[in-house]
Write a protein that holds these residues in place. Sequence first.
Motif, PDB file in Angstrom:
ATOM      1  N   ILE A  32       0.842  -1.203   0.000  1.00 24.87           N
ATOM      2  CA  ILE A  32       0.000   0.000   0.000  1.00 24.87           C
ATOM      3  C   ILE A  32       0.875   1.250   0.000  1.00 24.87           C
ATOM      4  O   ILE A  32       0.604   2.218  -0.717  1.00 24.87           O
ATOM      5  N   ALA A  33       1.950   1.239   0.790  1.00 21.94           N
ATOM      6  CA  ALA A  33       2.861   2.388   0.822  1.00 21.94           C
ATOM      7  C   ALA A  33       3.517   2.598  -0.545  1.00 21.94           C
ATOM      8  O   ALA A  33       3.669   3.739  -1.002  1.00 21.94           O
ATOM      9  N   ASP A  34       3.897   1.508  -1.212  1.00 27.72           N
ATOM     10  CA  ASP A  34       4.517   1.607  -2.535  1.00 27.72           C
ATOM     11  C   ASP A  34       3.541   2.141  -3.586  1.00 27.72           C
ATOM     12  O   ASP A  34       3.914   2.928  -4.453  1.00 27.72           O
ATOM     13  N   LEU A  35       2.291   1.690  -3.502  1.00 28.01           N
ATOM     14  CA  LEU A  35       1.299   2.054  -4.516  1.00 28.01           C
ATOM     15  C   LEU A  35       0.640   3.403  -4.270  1.00 28.01           C
ATOM     16  O   LEU A  35       0.151   4.031  -5.210  1.00 28.01           O
ATOM     17  N   GLY A  36       0.579   3.816  -3.021  1.00 26.30           N
ATOM     18  CA  GLY A  36      -0.123   5.056  -2.695  1.00 26.30           C
ATOM     19  C   GLY A  36      -1.625   4.834  -2.653  1.00 26.30           C
ATOM     20  O   GLY A  36      -2.113   3.701  -2.704  1.00 26.30           O
ATOM     21  N   ASN A  37      -2.357   5.939  -2.593  1.00 27.55           N
ATOM     22  CA  ASN A  37      -3.817   5.861  -2.524  1.00 27.55           C
ATOM     23  C   ASN A  37      -4.399   5.380  -3.848  1.00 27.55           C
ATOM     24  O   ASN A  37      -3.810   5.589  -4.915  1.00 27.55           O
ATOM     25  N   ALA A  38      -5.577   4.795  -3.763  1.00 29.50           N
ATOM     26  CA  ALA A  38      -6.267   4.324  -4.960  1.00 29.50           C
ATOM     27  C   ALA A  38      -6.585   5.509  -5.869  1.00 29.50           C
ATOM     28  O   ALA A  38      -7.101   6.525  -5.395  1.00 29.50           O
ATOM     29  N   PRO A  39      -6.278   5.409  -7.153  1.00 30.17           N
ATOM     30  CA  PRO A  39      -6.602   6.500  -8.087  1.00 30.17           C
ATOM     31  C   PRO A  39      -8.104   6.568  -8.347  1.00 30.17           C
ATOM     32  O   PRO A  39      -8.832   5.586  -8.155  1.00 30.17           O
ATOM     33  N   SER A  40      -8.566   7.710  -8.787  1.00 30.47           N
ATOM     34  CA  SER A  40     -10.005   7.887  -9.014  1.00 30.47           C
ATOM     35  C   SER A  40     -10.450   7.415 -10.400  1.00 30.47           C
ATOM     36  O   SER A  40     -11.598   7.030 -10.574  1.00 30.47           O
ATOM     37  N   GLY A  41      -9.573   7.432 -11.383  1.00 27.04           N
ATOM     38  CA  GLY A  41      -9.954   6.988 -12.723  1.00 27.04           C
ATOM     39  C   GLY A  41     -10.187   5.491 -12.773  1.00 27.04           C
ATOM     40  O   GLY A  41      -9.443   4.711 -12.170  1.00 27.04           O
ATOM     41  N   LEU A  42     -11.205   5.065 -13.482  1.00 25.30           N
ATOM     42  CA  LEU A  42     -11.577   3.653 -13.527  1.00 25.30           C
ATOM     43  C   LEU A  42     -10.452   2.769 -14.063  1.00 25.30           C
ATOM     44  O   LEU A  42     -10.130   1.735 -13.480  1.00 25.30           O
ATOM     45  N   GLY A  43      -9.820   3.170 -15.158  1.00 30.47           N
ATOM     46  CA  GLY A  43      -8.731   2.370 -15.725  1.00 30.47           C
ATOM     47  C   GLY A  43      -7.553   2.264 -14.787  1.00 30.47           C
ATOM     48  O   GLY A  43      -6.995   1.177 -14.582  1.00 30.47           O
ATOM     49  N   ASP A  44      -7.169   3.395 -14.217  1.00 30.24           N
ATOM     50  CA  ASP A  44      -6.048   3.395 -13.271  1.00 30.24           C
ATOM     51  C   ASP A  44      -6.389   2.604 -12.009  1.00 30.24           C
ATOM     52  O   ASP A  44      -5.531   1.924 -11.450  1.00 30.24           O
ATOM     53  N   PHE A  45      -7.644   2.691 -11.572  1.00 24.77           N
ATOM     54  CA  PHE A  45      -8.055   1.953 -10.379  1.00 24.77           C
ATOM     55  C   PHE A  45      -7.929   0.448 -10.601  1.00 24.77           C
ATOM     56  O   PHE A  45      -7.477  -0.286  -9.726  1.00 24.77           O
ATOM     57  N   GLY A  46      -8.304  -0.030 -11.780  1.00 25.27           N
ATOM     58  CA  GLY A  46      -8.192  -1.456 -12.092  1.00 25.27           C
ATOM     59  C   GLY A  46      -6.748  -1.927 -12.043  1.00 25.27           C
ATOM     60  O   GLY A  46      -6.449  -2.989 -11.495  1.00 25.27           O
ATOM     61  N   LEU A  47      -5.840  -1.138 -12.614  1.00 26.43           N
ATOM     62  CA  LEU A  47      -4.421  -1.493 -12.571  1.00 26.43           C
ATOM     63  C   LEU A  47      -3.868  -1.420 -11.148  1.00 26.43           C
ATOM     64  O   LEU A  47      -3.104  -2.283 -10.725  1.00 26.43           O
ATOM     65  N   TRP A  48      -4.260  -0.391 -10.408  1.00 21.67           N
ATOM     66  CA  TRP A  48      -3.826  -0.237  -9.014  1.00 21.67           C
ATOM     67  C   TRP A  48      -4.281  -1.440  -8.184  1.00 21.67           C
ATOM     68  O   TRP A  48      -3.513  -2.000  -7.409  1.00 21.67           O
ATOM     69  N   ALA A  49      -5.556  -1.832  -8.364  1.00 20.28           N
ATOM     70  CA  ALA A  49      -6.100  -2.964  -7.605  1.00 20.28           C
ATOM     71  C   ALA A  49      -5.374  -4.261  -7.958  1.00 20.28           C
ATOM     72  O   ALA A  49      -5.086  -5.081  -7.080  1.00 20.28           O
ATOM     73  N   ALA A  50      -5.059  -4.455  -9.236  1.00 23.63           N
ATOM     74  CA  ALA A  50      -4.311  -5.649  -9.645  1.00 23.63           C
ATOM     75  C   ALA A  50      -2.934  -5.649  -8.994  1.00 23.63           C
ATOM     76  O   ALA A  50      -2.457  -6.692  -8.521  1.00 23.63           O
ATOM     77  N   ALA A  51      -2.284  -4.487  -8.961  1.00 25.66           N
ATOM     78  CA  ALA A  51      -0.962  -4.388  -8.330  1.00 25.66           C
ATOM     79  C   ALA A  51      -1.050  -4.610  -6.823  1.00 25.66           C
ATOM     80  O   ALA A  51      -0.125  -5.163  -6.218  1.00 25.66           O
ATOM     81  N   LEU A  52      -2.156  -4.220  -6.213  1.00 22.36           N
ATOM     82  CA  LEU A  52      -2.314  -4.427  -4.774  1.00 22.36           C
ATOM     83  C   LEU A  52      -2.450  -5.908  -4.434  1.00 22.36           C
ATOM     84  O   LEU A  52      -1.815  -6.394  -3.499  1.00 22.36           O
ATOM     85  N   VAL A  53      -3.258  -6.637  -5.196  1.00 23.64           N
ATOM     86  CA  VAL A  53      -3.455  -8.053  -4.869  1.00 23.64           C
ATOM     87  C   VAL A  53      -2.301  -8.924  -5.351  1.00 23.64           C
ATOM     88  O   VAL A  53      -2.128 -10.032  -4.856  1.00 23.64           O
TER      89      VAL A  53
END
Length: 154
Positions: A32-53
């Motif tokens: 979570i510290a590496d990724l930062g807060n979840a982005p608001s854009g739908l496409g970016d959020f999907g990539l962020w969530a994949a990187a989190l899991v």
Amino acid sequence: AAAAALAAALATWRQNVRRRGWGSAAALDRAIADLGNAPSGLGDFGLWAAALVNPIPALGVAPEIRYAAMSSTDTVERIALVHRAVLLSCAELDRSRRGPISRLVLSVGGAALLVRVLGDLLLGAPGALRDRVVGLAAAALEAAAVPLAGAGSQ
């Protein structure tokens, strides 16, 4: 709606990872510290969530979806892929309270997701490799008494 469902599933997943122990909470905090807060854009959020899991180094608690998520050109499909992986991970993290039949169903669900992801990746793979992977997946599902239509064909 899909992003909201994924966000809710991620909240549950985070709780389950923290309860798991064995250093998972600290590894999740690092991701979570590496990724930062979840982005608001739908496409970016999907990539962020994949990187989190599926962070690097891996938490080892979710199906591997990084490549499929990054190569997906459809944002809604990417969100759905990550959501399925999060739900499977939550179920697996919760499996210690379940019996052997439930664990088998979860394993079949994981195999089905893997076949789906690999199917996308193998469309351009050489025939022998594609047939070998599909054959292995079919054998795993057959062992669980789940038919896989068209296994080994194409």
